[in-house]
Design a protein around this motif. Structure first.
Motif, PDB file in Angstrom:
ATOM      1  N   THR A 171     -35.021  39.310 113.780  1.00  0.00           N
ATOM      2  CA  THR A 171     -33.748  39.747 113.196  1.00  0.00           C
ATOM      3  C   THR A 171     -33.684  41.257 113.075  1.00  0.00           C
ATOM      4  O   THR A 171     -34.596  41.882 112.520  1.00  0.00           O
ATOM      5  CB  THR A 171     -33.540  39.119 111.806  1.00  0.00           C
ATOM      6  N   CYS A 179     -37.662  41.427 108.849  1.00  0.00           N
ATOM      7  CA  CYS A 179     -36.542  41.997 109.596  1.00  0.00           C
ATOM      8  C   CYS A 179     -36.790  43.483 109.833  1.00  0.00           C
ATOM      9  O   CYS A 179     -37.572  44.114 109.137  1.00  0.00           O
ATOM     10  CB  CYS A 179     -35.235  41.849 108.819  1.00  0.00           C
ATOM     11  N   ARG A 236     -34.158  38.064 122.853  1.00  0.00           N
ATOM     12  CA  ARG A 236     -33.090  38.744 122.147  1.00  0.00           C
ATOM     13  C   ARG A 236     -33.204  38.497 120.646  1.00  0.00           C
ATOM     14  O   ARG A 236     -33.408  37.362 120.221  1.00  0.00           O
ATOM     15  CB  ARG A 236     -31.726  38.255 122.640  1.00  0.00           C
ATOM     16  N   ARG A 248     -31.855  38.180 116.738  1.00  0.00           N
ATOM     17  CA  ARG A 248     -30.628  37.866 115.997  1.00  0.00           C
ATOM     18  C   ARG A 248     -30.173  39.171 115.354  1.00  0.00           C
ATOM     19  O   ARG A 248     -30.992  39.927 114.819  1.00  0.00           O
ATOM     20  CB  ARG A 248     -30.946  36.817 114.935  1.00  0.00           C
ATOM     21  N   ILE A 284     -27.543  41.031 112.590  1.00  0.00           N
ATOM     22  CA  ILE A 284     -26.608  40.948 111.474  1.00  0.00           C
ATOM     23  C   ILE A 284     -26.453  42.355 110.918  1.00  0.00           C
ATOM     24  O   ILE A 284     -27.082  43.298 111.422  1.00  0.00           O
ATOM     25  CB  ILE A 284     -27.108  39.965 110.392  1.00  0.00           C
ATOM     26  N   VAL A 328     -25.724  38.372 121.121  1.00  0.00           N
ATOM     27  CA  VAL A 328     -26.654  38.404 119.990  1.00  0.00           C
ATOM     28  C   VAL A 328     -26.002  38.069 118.658  1.00  0.00           C
ATOM     29  O   VAL A 328     -26.696  37.858 117.667  1.00  0.00           O
ATOM     30  CB  VAL A 328     -27.344  39.788 119.888  1.00  0.00           C
ATOM     31  N   CYS A 329     -24.680  38.028 118.589  1.00  0.00           N
ATOM     32  CA  CYS A 329     -23.964  37.748 117.349  1.00  0.00           C
ATOM     33  C   CYS A 329     -23.130  36.492 117.542  1.00  0.00           C
ATOM     34  O   CYS A 329     -21.975  36.547 117.971  1.00  0.00           O
ATOM     35  CB  CYS A 329     -23.072  38.923 116.956  1.00  0.00           C
ATOM     36  N   THR A 353     -20.833  31.639 113.191  1.00  0.00           N
ATOM     37  CA  THR A 353     -21.429  30.536 112.446  1.00  0.00           C
ATOM     38  C   THR A 353     -20.371  29.500 112.138  1.00  0.00           C
ATOM     39  O   THR A 353     -19.353  29.802 111.532  1.00  0.00           O
ATOM     40  CB  THR A 353     -22.037  31.050 111.134  1.00  0.00           C
ATOM     41  N   GLY A 395     -21.888  37.652 111.292  1.00  0.00           N
ATOM     42  CA  GLY A 395     -23.086  38.178 110.668  1.00  0.00           C
ATOM     43  C   GLY A 395     -22.944  39.554 110.063  1.00  0.00           C
ATOM     44  O   GLY A 395     -23.933  40.107 109.576  1.00  0.00           O
ATOM     45  N   SER A 399     -28.548  35.772 104.320  1.00  0.00           N
ATOM     46  CA  SER A 399     -28.699  35.486 105.748  1.00  0.00           C
ATOM     47  C   SER A 399     -29.974  36.089 106.346  1.00  0.00           C
ATOM     48  O   SER A 399     -30.281  35.833 107.503  1.00  0.00           O
ATOM     49  CB  SER A 399     -27.482  36.002 106.528  1.00  0.00           C
TER      50      SER A 399
END
Length: 203
Positions: free
Chosen positions: A10, A39, A63, A65, A67, A89-90, A93, A110, A199
C-alpha cells in the motif's frame, strides 16, 4: 518520490510533510510504530504531483494498492489524475460505485477529501481551546499572542489566525500537524482522516 521506493502492498499519497506528520501521529496512537509501518506514507510535494505518482504505481510489478488524502480545493487534480492513470491501482470499492471518478466519488477510489484542508480538520476537531492548548504544550503560545497583535490579524477569527500562524515559519506547519493529531482522541478523529486510517493495514 514514490517511484524511488520498493513496492509495498500500500502507498498512501499525501500532499505534503504536514499530512505525513499527522497520519504518522494518528497511526502511532493506534499502536503502529514508524518502524513497523506496513504502508509507505508518500510526501508528494504538492497535489499537482498526483498524476506522476499514480503513473509510477501503475508501472510497478507487483502493483501497490494506492490510497490517499487531499484538500477540497485540490480534489480536481486528483480526479483528472485518476481518470488518466489511476485505474490500474485505484479500484472502486463496491458494485454501485460510478465508473468515472469525480470529486464526490474520490473516497470510493481510496482518496479521502478534507473539507478545507488537513489543518482545518484537526483544528475543528479539537476546537479553539484544544488547539491553543497544543500551542501551549509546544511553548508557542506567547509567539501566537504576538502574532495576534499584528495589525493585519487583529480582530480576525481565532481559527483563521491559528491557520495562518502555522505557515509563518518553516517547519511549523509540520510540527503543528503532528502535535494536533497526537492530541486527538480516537473518537474525535475527523471523518476523512478516520476513513483513511480504517483503510490502511495495521500489519
Amino acid at each position: 518520490m514514490a517511484d524511488g521506493f520498493d513496492s509495498p502492498a500500500t502507498w498512501v499519497l499525501l500532499e505534503g510533510t504536514s499530512d505525513v506528520a499527522a497520519i504518522r501521529a494518528l497511526r502511532a496512537a493506534r499502536g503502529v510504530r514508524p518502524d513497523d509501518e506496513p504502508c509507505v506514507l508518500v510526501d508528494m510535494g504538492g497535489a499537482t504531483n498526483i498524476r506522476h505518482h499514480l503513473a509510477a504505481a501503475a508501472e510497478r510489478d507487483p502493483r501497490p494498492r494506492v490510497i490517499g488524502l487531499c484538500d477540497e480545493k485540490e480534489a480536481p487534480y486528483f480526479v483528472r489524475a485518476l481518470a488518466a492513470h489511476g485505474r490500474a491501482v485505484c479500484v472502486p470499492t463496491g458494485p454501485e460505485v460510478a465508473v468515472e471518478p469525480s470529486v464526490s466519488t474520490l473516497p470510493d477510489f481510496g482518496f479521502e477529501v478534507c473539507r478545507r484542508d488537513l489543518e482545518d480538520e484537526l483544528m475543528r476537531a479539537l476546537g479553539v481551546d484544544g488547539t491553543l492548548a497544543v500551542l501551549a504544550n509546544l511553548d508557542l503560545d506567547a509567539t501566537f499572542s504576538a502574532f495576534q497583535r499584528q495589525l493585519a490579524w487583529q480582530g480576525r477569527p481565532v481559527i483563521d489566525q491559528l491557520r495562518r500562524f502555522g505557515g509563518t515559519t518553516a517547519g511549523r506547519k509540520e510540527l503543528l500537524a503532528g502535535a494536533l493529531a497526537a492530541a486527538l482522541t480516537i473518537d474525535d478523529c475527523p471523518p476523512p482522516l478516520a476513513a483513511l486510517l480504517s483503510s490502511m493495514p495495521s500489519r
